[in-house]
Motif scaffolding. Structure first.
Motif, PDB file in Angstrom:
ATOM      1  N   HIS A  73       0.869  -1.180   0.000  1.00 56.07           N
ATOM      2  CA  HIS A  73       0.000   0.000   0.000  1.00 56.07           C
ATOM      3  C   HIS A  73       0.903   1.227   0.000  1.00 56.07           C
ATOM      4  O   HIS A  73       1.655   1.445   0.951  1.00 56.07           O
ATOM      5  CB  HIS A  73      -0.907  -0.008   1.239  1.00 56.07           C
ATOM      6  CG  HIS A  73      -1.798   1.190   1.329  1.00 56.07           C
ATOM      7  ND1 HIS A  73      -2.332   1.626   2.506  1.00 56.07           N
ATOM      8  CD2 HIS A  73      -2.267   2.042   0.385  1.00 56.07           C
ATOM      9  CE1 HIS A  73      -3.088   2.684   2.300  1.00 56.07           C
ATOM     10  NE2 HIS A  73      -3.052   2.961   1.014  1.00 56.07           N
ATOM     11  N   GLN A  74       0.846   1.999  -1.074  1.00 59.22           N
ATOM     12  CA  GLN A  74       1.625   3.238  -1.177  1.00 59.22           C
ATOM     13  C   GLN A  74       0.788   4.368  -0.578  1.00 59.22           C
ATOM     14  O   GLN A  74      -0.101   4.897  -1.241  1.00 59.22           O
ATOM     15  CB  GLN A  74       1.963   3.546  -2.645  1.00 59.22           C
ATOM     16  CG  GLN A  74       2.821   2.526  -3.326  1.00 59.22           C
ATOM     17  CD  GLN A  74       4.258   2.543  -2.826  1.00 59.22           C
ATOM     18  OE1 GLN A  74       4.690   3.408  -2.062  1.00 59.22           O
ATOM     19  NE2 GLN A  74       5.024   1.564  -3.263  1.00 59.22           N
ATOM     20  N   GLU A 146       8.996  -7.541 -15.126  1.00 58.73           N
ATOM     21  CA  GLU A 146       8.207  -7.188 -13.956  1.00 58.73           C
ATOM     22  C   GLU A 146       7.024  -6.332 -14.409  1.00 58.73           C
ATOM     23  O   GLU A 146       7.201  -5.295 -15.034  1.00 58.73           O
ATOM     24  CB  GLU A 146       9.049  -6.414 -12.942  1.00 58.73           C
ATOM     25  CG  GLU A 146       8.265  -6.038 -11.702  1.00 58.73           C
ATOM     26  CD  GLU A 146       9.109  -5.315 -10.673  1.00 58.73           C
ATOM     27  OE1 GLU A 146       8.882  -5.544  -9.472  1.00 58.73           O
ATOM     28  OE2 GLU A 146       9.991  -4.519 -11.057  1.00 58.73           O
ATOM     29  N   PHE A 147       5.839  -6.816 -14.112  1.00 58.37           N
ATOM     30  CA  PHE A 147       4.614  -6.083 -14.384  1.00 58.37           C
ATOM     31  C   PHE A 147       4.119  -5.550 -13.048  1.00 58.37           C
ATOM     32  O   PHE A 147       3.915  -6.322 -12.116  1.00 58.37           O
ATOM     33  CB  PHE A 147       3.557  -6.995 -15.011  1.00 58.37           C
ATOM     34  CG  PHE A 147       3.838  -7.333 -16.444  1.00 58.37           C
ATOM     35  CD1 PHE A 147       3.127  -6.714 -17.461  1.00 58.37           C
ATOM     36  CD2 PHE A 147       4.817  -8.255 -16.783  1.00 58.37           C
ATOM     37  CE1 PHE A 147       3.384  -7.017 -18.798  1.00 58.37           C
ATOM     38  CE2 PHE A 147       5.085  -8.559 -18.113  1.00 58.37           C
ATOM     39  CZ  PHE A 147       4.360  -7.939 -19.120  1.00 58.37           C
ATOM     40  N   VAL A 148       3.943  -4.234 -12.965  1.00 53.18           N
ATOM     41  CA  VAL A 148       3.474  -3.612 -11.740  1.00 53.18           C
ATOM     42  C   VAL A 148       2.150  -2.923 -12.047  1.00 53.18           C
ATOM     43  O   VAL A 148       2.092  -2.044 -12.902  1.00 53.18           O
ATOM     44  CB  VAL A 148       4.477  -2.575 -11.190  1.00 53.18           C
ATOM     45  CG1 VAL A 148       3.947  -1.934  -9.908  1.00 53.18           C
ATOM     46  CG2 VAL A 148       5.843  -3.207 -10.961  1.00 53.18           C
ATOM     47  N   PHE A 149       1.101  -3.376 -11.361  1.00 52.90           N
ATOM     48  CA  PHE A 149      -0.163  -2.669 -11.524  1.00 52.90           C
ATOM     49  C   PHE A 149      -0.569  -2.045 -10.205  1.00 52.90           C
ATOM     50  O   PHE A 149      -0.276  -2.557  -9.134  1.00 52.90           O
ATOM     51  CB  PHE A 149      -1.261  -3.560 -12.128  1.00 52.90           C
ATOM     52  CG  PHE A 149      -1.758  -4.697 -11.294  1.00 52.90           C
ATOM     53  CD1 PHE A 149      -2.928  -4.592 -10.568  1.00 52.90           C
ATOM     54  CD2 PHE A 149      -1.085  -5.916 -11.278  1.00 52.90           C
ATOM     55  CE1 PHE A 149      -3.420  -5.646  -9.824  1.00 52.90           C
ATOM     56  CE2 PHE A 149      -1.561  -6.986 -10.539  1.00 52.90           C
ATOM     57  CZ  PHE A 149      -2.736  -6.863  -9.807  1.00 52.90           C
ATOM     58  N   SER A 150      -1.181  -0.880 -10.319  1.00 51.07           N
ATOM     59  CA  SER A 150      -1.586  -0.099  -9.151  1.00 51.07           C
ATOM     60  C   SER A 150      -3.072   0.148  -9.225  1.00 51.07           C
ATOM     61  O   SER A 150      -3.594   0.531 -10.276  1.00 51.07           O
ATOM     62  CB  SER A 150      -0.842   1.237  -9.139  1.00 51.07           C
ATOM     63  OG  SER A 150       0.552   1.045  -9.151  1.00 51.07           O
ATOM     64  N   LEU A 151      -3.741  -0.069  -8.107  1.00 42.10           N
ATOM     65  CA  LEU A 151      -5.175   0.162  -8.013  1.00 42.10           C
ATOM     66  C   LEU A 151      -5.420   1.207  -6.926  1.00 42.10           C
ATOM     67  O   LEU A 151      -4.767   1.171  -5.870  1.00 42.10           O
ATOM     68  CB  LEU A 151      -5.914  -1.128  -7.665  1.00 42.10           C
ATOM     69  CG  LEU A 151      -5.779  -2.253  -8.686  1.00 42.10           C
ATOM     70  CD1 LEU A 151      -6.389  -3.543  -8.137  1.00 42.10           C
ATOM     71  CD2 LEU A 151      -6.428  -1.873 -10.002  1.00 42.10           C
ATOM     72  N   PRO A 152      -6.344   2.132  -7.159  1.00 43.18           N
ATOM     73  CA  PRO A 152      -6.594   3.159  -6.142  1.00 43.18           C
ATOM     74  C   PRO A 152      -7.238   2.548  -4.891  1.00 43.18           C
ATOM     75  O   PRO A 152      -8.083   1.664  -4.988  1.00 43.18           O
ATOM     76  CB  PRO A 152      -7.547   4.140  -6.837  1.00 43.18           C
ATOM     77  CG  PRO A 152      -8.145   3.385  -7.965  1.00 43.18           C
ATOM     78  CD  PRO A 152      -7.177   2.310  -8.346  1.00 43.18           C
ATOM     79  N   PHE A 153      -6.791   3.050  -3.751  1.00 43.40           N
ATOM     80  CA  PHE A 153      -7.358   2.605  -2.482  1.00 43.40           C
ATOM     81  C   PHE A 153      -8.680   3.325  -2.275  1.00 43.40           C
ATOM     82  O   PHE A 153      -8.740   4.545  -2.211  1.00 43.40           O
ATOM     83  CB  PHE A 153      -6.393   2.904  -1.334  1.00 43.40           C
ATOM     84  CG  PHE A 153      -6.960   2.579   0.016  1.00 43.40           C
ATOM     85  CD1 PHE A 153      -7.123   1.266   0.404  1.00 43.40           C
ATOM     86  CD2 PHE A 153      -7.359   3.591   0.880  1.00 43.40           C
ATOM     87  CE1 PHE A 153      -7.662   0.955   1.644  1.00 43.40           C
ATOM     88  CE2 PHE A 153      -7.889   3.288   2.110  1.00 43.40           C
ATOM     89  CZ  PHE A 153      -8.050   1.973   2.499  1.00 43.40           C
TER      90      PHE A 153
END
Length: 155
Positions: A73-74, A146-153
């Motif tokens: 969690h960023q 490396e695949f990095v996916f980000s989803l909004p919290f």
């Protein structure tokens, strides 16, 4: 949207695909950095992202390879980042921008070693866009991808 536990989705997907990893003696490690809170997303669609990305990692990782899944969690960006990294052959830098094009495959020759429709990453991108998230790819020939996916919290 419903409240999901991202680590549970990752664990469940890994368990679903573990037989493929075992057949190739590939190690899959799941790591969660810090506390990752539950958040709102489509459980089925997020699971599909995991399935597609892990299937690709398994497909392109040679025997005795390694795959890692890292969740974090960023707090500064209020995003949940998920990185799926493999020890495969890697992707040439100039090919990366085309990975999310419909029907595009890195090896599209008649004698290609790997099957598929060329839609897996298109579906991944569509799902992540629908969640207002982001995806990026890092890769080096001989070192893997490396695949990095980000989803909004969202609470």
């Amino acid at each position: 949207l419903e409240k999901i536990t991202i680590k549970e989705i990752a664990t469940s997907t890994i368990q679903t695909l573990i037989h493929v990893a075992n057949d190739k003696n590939i190690t899959i490690k799941l790591k969660s950095i810090g506390k990752t809170p539950d958040f709102k997303a489509s459980k089925d669609l997020v699971k599909q992202v995991f399935i597609n990305l892990l299937n690709n990692a398994l497909k392109f990782t040679p025997e005795d390879g390694k795959i890692s899944v890292t969740i974090k969690h960023q707090k500064t960006t209020n995003m949940i980042d998920i990185a799926i990294k493999d020890s495969g052959d890697g992707i040439e830098k100039e090919l990366i921008p085309r990975l999310f094009d419909k029907f595009y495959q890195v090896d599209s020759s008649m004698t290609r070693a790997y099957g598929g429709t060329g839609l897996g990453l298109v579906i991944v991108k569509h799902i992540i866009d629908a969640h207002k998230g982001k995806i990026k790819v890092k890769s080096k020939i001989g070192e893997g991808s490396e695949f990095v996916f980000s989803l909004p919290f969202r609470k």
